[in-house]
Design a protein around this motif. Sequence first.
Motif, PDB file in Angstrom:
ATOM      1  N   GLY A   9      10.061   6.964   0.126  1.00  0.00           N
ATOM      2  CA  GLY A   9       9.435   6.435  -1.240  1.00  0.00           C
ATOM      3  C   GLY A   9      10.251   7.086  -2.535  1.00  0.00           C
ATOM      4  N   TRP A  36       2.789  -2.036   7.571  1.00  0.00           N
ATOM      5  CA  TRP A  36       2.905  -1.314   6.298  1.00  0.00           C
ATOM      6  C   TRP A  36       2.036  -2.189   5.492  1.00  0.00           C
ATOM      7  CZ3 TRP A  36       5.406   2.828   5.227  1.00  0.00           C
ATOM      8  CH2 TRP A  36       6.681   3.354   6.098  1.00  0.00           C
ATOM      9  N   ARG A  38      -0.076  -1.583   1.470  1.00  0.00           N
ATOM     10  CA  ARG A  38       0.217  -0.868   0.011  1.00  0.00           C
ATOM     11  C   ARG A  38      -1.011  -1.298  -0.672  1.00  0.00           C
ATOM     12  NH1 ARG A  38       5.019  -5.259  -2.429  1.00  0.00           N
ATOM     13  NH2 ARG A  38       3.692  -6.797  -3.332  1.00  0.00           N
ATOM     14  N   ARG A  45      -6.100  -2.164  -1.206  1.00  0.00           N
ATOM     15  CA  ARG A  45      -4.834  -2.175  -0.070  1.00  0.00           C
ATOM     16  C   ARG A  45      -4.778  -3.349   0.584  1.00  0.00           C
ATOM     17  NH1 ARG A  45      -4.934   3.038   3.652  1.00  0.00           N
ATOM     18  NH2 ARG A  45      -5.248   3.757   1.735  1.00  0.00           N
ATOM     19  N   VAL A  48       1.326  -5.761   3.919  1.00  0.00           N
ATOM     20  CA  VAL A  48       2.833  -5.691   3.585  1.00  0.00           C
ATOM     21  C   VAL A  48       3.289  -6.763   4.609  1.00  0.00           C
ATOM     22  CG1 VAL A  48       5.126  -4.985   2.740  1.00  0.00           C
ATOM     23  CG2 VAL A  48       2.736  -4.232   1.948  1.00  0.00           C
ATOM     24  N   ASP A  90       6.081  -4.292  -7.018  1.00  0.00           N
ATOM     25  CA  ASP A  90       5.911  -3.924  -5.683  1.00  0.00           C
ATOM     26  C   ASP A  90       5.611  -2.271  -5.874  1.00  0.00           C
ATOM     27  OD1 ASP A  90       9.193  -5.692  -5.176  1.00  0.00           O
ATOM     28  OD2 ASP A  90       7.055  -6.052  -4.357  1.00  0.00           O
ATOM     29  N   ALA A  92       3.521   0.691  -5.941  1.00  0.00           N
ATOM     30  CA  ALA A  92       2.307   1.096  -5.102  1.00  0.00           C
ATOM     31  C   ALA A  92       2.316   2.045  -4.153  1.00  0.00           C
ATOM     32  CB  ALA A  92       2.111  -0.197  -4.219  1.00  0.00           C
ATOM     33  N   TYR A  94       2.558   3.169  -0.533  1.00  0.00           N
ATOM     34  CA  TYR A  94       2.728   2.406   0.685  1.00  0.00           C
ATOM     35  C   TYR A  94       2.078   3.311   1.993  1.00  0.00           C
ATOM     36  CZ  TYR A  94       5.400  -1.439  -1.642  1.00  0.00           C
ATOM     37  OH  TYR A  94       5.779  -2.245  -2.338  1.00  0.00           O
ATOM     38  N   TYR A  95       1.368   2.487   2.869  1.00  0.00           N
ATOM     39  CA  TYR A  95       0.704   3.241   3.682  1.00  0.00           C
ATOM     40  C   TYR A  95       1.307   2.608   5.305  1.00  0.00           C
ATOM     41  CZ  TYR A  95      -2.434   4.736   0.528  1.00  0.00           C
ATOM     42  OH  TYR A  95      -3.035   5.427  -0.660  1.00  0.00           O
ATOM     43  N   GLY A 113       0.603   7.962   3.168  1.00  0.00           N
ATOM     44  CA  GLY A 113       1.231   7.332   2.124  1.00  0.00           C
ATOM     45  C   GLY A 113       2.358   7.794   1.339  1.00  0.00           C
ATOM     46  N   GLN A 115       4.641   7.180  -2.453  1.00  0.00           N
ATOM     47  CA  GLN A 115       4.766   6.187  -3.303  1.00  0.00           C
ATOM     48  C   GLN A 115       6.015   5.487  -3.819  1.00  0.00           C
ATOM     49  OE1 GLN A 115       2.165   6.196  -6.288  1.00  0.00           O
ATOM     50  NE2 GLN A 115       3.719   4.521  -6.904  1.00  0.00           N
TER      51      GLN A 115
END
Length: 120
Positions: A9, A36, A38, A45, A48, A90, A92, A94-95, A113, A115
């Motif tokens: 990220g 994935w 976000r 949440r 994606v 976009d 966010a 992201y997990y 996560g 960023q």
Amino acid sequence: QVQLVESGGGLVQPGGSLRLSCAASGFTFSMYDMSWYRQGPGKERGLVARITSIGASTNYATSVKGRFTISRDNAKNTVYLQMNSLEPEDTAVYYCNAYRRDFTKQYNYWGQGTQVTVSS
């Protein structure tokens, strides 16, 4: 123990690209569907992209179709998210998620996560 560690990220300008990675350990990676998700500022949440355990099938959120690509390397226990043509929307955290179910139980693991900020 189970670990999902995201990386890649950062801050990128609109129209730019990033590649996220998620390194997995502590479970049999090849048996799990990987996804994935976000969570943007003030938002819930949401999914994606998802890839099945052997990579035979993928699906994407409508908002990222044609721009993002999910892939996995079962030999490296890693899942990737290639993000192109990034937009401010976009932005966010992201997990990474690992999921499997059998007849009696569901297994659901999350990373911490990473960023992603899209801004000029």
